[in-house]
Design a protein around this motif. Structure first.
Motif, short mmCIF file in Angstrom:
data_model
loop_
_atom_site.label_atom_id
_atom_site.label_comp_id
_atom_site.label_asym_id
_atom_site.label_seq_id
_atom_site.Cartn_x
_atom_site.Cartn_y
_atom_site.Cartn_z
N UNK A 1 1.31 11.93 -9.78
CA UNK A 1 0.65 13.24 -9.65
C UNK A 1 1.67 14.36 -9.85
N UNK A 2 2.84 14.21 -9.20
CA UNK A 2 3.88 15.24 -9.31
C UNK A 2 4.34 15.40 -10.76
N UNK A 3 4.51 14.25 -11.45
CA UNK A 3 4.94 14.29 -12.86
C UNK A 3 3.89 14.96 -13.73
N UNK A 4 2.61 14.68 -13.46
CA UNK A 4 1.51 15.26 -14.25
C UNK A 4 1.45 16.78 -14.03
N UNK A 5 1.55 17.20 -12.76
CA UNK A 5 1.46 18.64 -12.45
C UNK A 5 2.65 19.39 -13.06
N UNK A 6 3.83 18.79 -12.97
CA UNK A 6 5.02 19.42 -13.56
C UNK A 6 4.88 19.51 -15.08
N UNK A 7 4.43 18.40 -15.69
CA UNK A 7 4.24 18.40 -17.15
C UNK A 7 3.17 19.41 -17.57
N UNK A 8 2.11 19.51 -16.77
CA UNK A 8 1.04 20.48 -17.07
C UNK A 8 1.58 21.90 -17.04
N UNK A 9 2.39 22.20 -16.01
CA UNK A 9 2.97 23.55 -15.90
C UNK A 9 3.83 23.85 -17.12
N UNK A 10 4.62 22.85 -17.55
CA UNK A 10 5.51 23.06 -18.70
C UNK A 10 4.73 23.17 -20.01
N UNK A 11 3.79 22.23 -20.24
CA UNK A 11 3.02 22.23 -21.50
C UNK A 11 2.13 23.47 -21.60
N UNK B 1 0.84 -1.21 0.00
CA UNK B 1 0.00 0.00 0.00
C UNK B 1 0.87 1.25 0.00
N UNK B 2 1.93 1.25 0.81
CA UNK B 2 2.85 2.39 0.88
C UNK B 2 3.51 2.62 -0.47
N UNK B 3 3.92 1.51 -1.12
CA UNK B 3 4.57 1.62 -2.44
C UNK B 3 3.59 2.18 -3.47
N UNK B 4 2.33 1.73 -3.40
CA UNK B 4 1.32 2.23 -4.35
C UNK B 4 1.08 3.73 -4.13
N UNK B 5 1.03 4.11 -2.84
CA UNK B 5 0.82 5.52 -2.54
C UNK B 5 1.99 6.36 -3.07
N UNK B 6 3.20 5.86 -2.88
CA UNK B 6 4.40 6.57 -3.36
C UNK B 6 4.36 6.69 -4.88
N UNK B 7 3.95 5.60 -5.56
CA UNK B 7 3.83 5.63 -7.04
C UNK B 7 2.80 6.67 -7.46
N UNK C 1 1.41 12.57 -22.02
CA UNK C 1 2.60 12.10 -22.75
C UNK C 1 3.86 12.71 -22.16
N UNK C 2 3.82 14.03 -21.89
CA UNK C 2 4.99 14.72 -21.33
C UNK C 2 5.31 14.21 -19.92
N UNK C 3 4.28 13.77 -19.20
CA UNK C 3 4.48 13.26 -17.84
C UNK C 3 4.95 11.81 -17.84
N UNK C 4 4.87 11.16 -19.02
CA UNK C 4 5.28 9.75 -19.10
C UNK C 4 4.23 8.82 -18.52
N UNK C 5 2.96 9.26 -18.54
CA UNK C 5 1.88 8.39 -18.04
C UNK C 5 0.80 8.29 -19.11
N UNK C 6 -0.11 7.33 -18.94
CA UNK C 6 -1.23 7.20 -19.87
C UNK C 6 -2.39 8.08 -19.44
N UNK C 7 -3.33 8.28 -20.35
CA UNK C 7 -4.52 9.09 -20.02
C UNK C 7 -5.31 8.47 -18.86
N UNK C 8 -5.32 7.13 -18.82
CA UNK C 8 -6.05 6.43 -17.75
C UNK C 8 -5.46 6.82 -16.39
N UNK C 9 -4.13 6.85 -16.31
CA UNK C 9 -3.46 7.24 -15.06
C UNK C 9 -3.78 8.69 -14.72
#
Length: 204
Positions: free
Chosen positions: A18-28, A7-13, A42-50
């Motif tokens: 979330x951090x990658x998406x927010x950073x990518x959103x700020x940049x894009x 559970x801890x690992x999933x939360x960390x993931x 795409x810029x965050x390296x995640x899928x739309x589902x994520x």
């Protein structure tokens, strides 16, 4: 025990995503206020589902990116000296805030499209509180007018800044001239009636 670690690992993931998406959103969005969620994912390296697992809408992504930019801006504003002559302090504040606005012009344009005026006001509460304190001190010391409310004067300052961003987008103003234009306009608006408007050249 294993389940707790998992559970801890999933939360960390999830937090990393979330951090990658927010950073990518700020940049894009910082390059293109109309950037799509697919581009951001795409810029965050995640899928739309994520992305949709963490954010319900484009507005939520824009809100998170804007919140991040404001938090960083507040850290930068903490370093601005707002003591001493209120006119000089206001000039320093305008230059520092304009630098932040200039860096996030496109992101702000996205926020103005996606978020309510009330939400944008809430996000700007930190910078607004700083300038409210400065305006109150300037009024007490006779440097700023007292016939208009502090809330109105702060609103005028922020409206002029946003107008400068619009003028730059329209190609009628260059970023390097904006801080001087804003300062000159704000000092003229804040000067008590009947008093000469201070010169802005050389004020830093």
């Amino acid at each position: 025990m294993g389940s707790k670690n998992s559970t801890t690992a999933k939360r960390a993931d999830a937090l990393r995503s979330i951090d990658a998406i927010v950073q990518a959103a700020a940049e894009c969005l910082g390059k293109n206020p109309e950037a799509s969620l697919s581009e951001i994912a795409r810029a965050a390296g995640v899928g739309r589902v994520t992305l949709y697992a963490h954010f319900d809408s484009r507005a939520e992504v824009v809100d998170a990116a804007m919140s991040r930019a404001i938090d960083r801006g507040n850290e930068a504003l903490d370093a601005v000296d707002l003591t001493g002559d209120p006119l000089l302090a206001l000039t320093r504040y305008v230059e520092a805030v304009w630098h932040l606005v200039d860096q996030t012009r496109a992101l702000l344009a996205a926020a103005q499209r996606e978020l309510s005026a009330g939400r944008i006001r809430d996000l700007h509460a930190g910078p607004a509180a700083r300038v409210e304190t400065l305006v109150a001190r300037g009024r007490a010391e006779g440097a700023f007018r007292t016939d208009l409310s502090i809330a109105w004067m702060v609103n005028v300052l922020h409206t002029i800044m946003h107008s400068a961003a619009e003028e730059i987008r329209a190609g009628r103003l260059t970023p390097n001239h904006a801080a001087g234009h804003i300062t000159a306009t704000v000092l003229a608006a804040f000067t008590p009636p009947g008093k000469p408007v201070p010169e802005t050249s050389g004020r830093a």
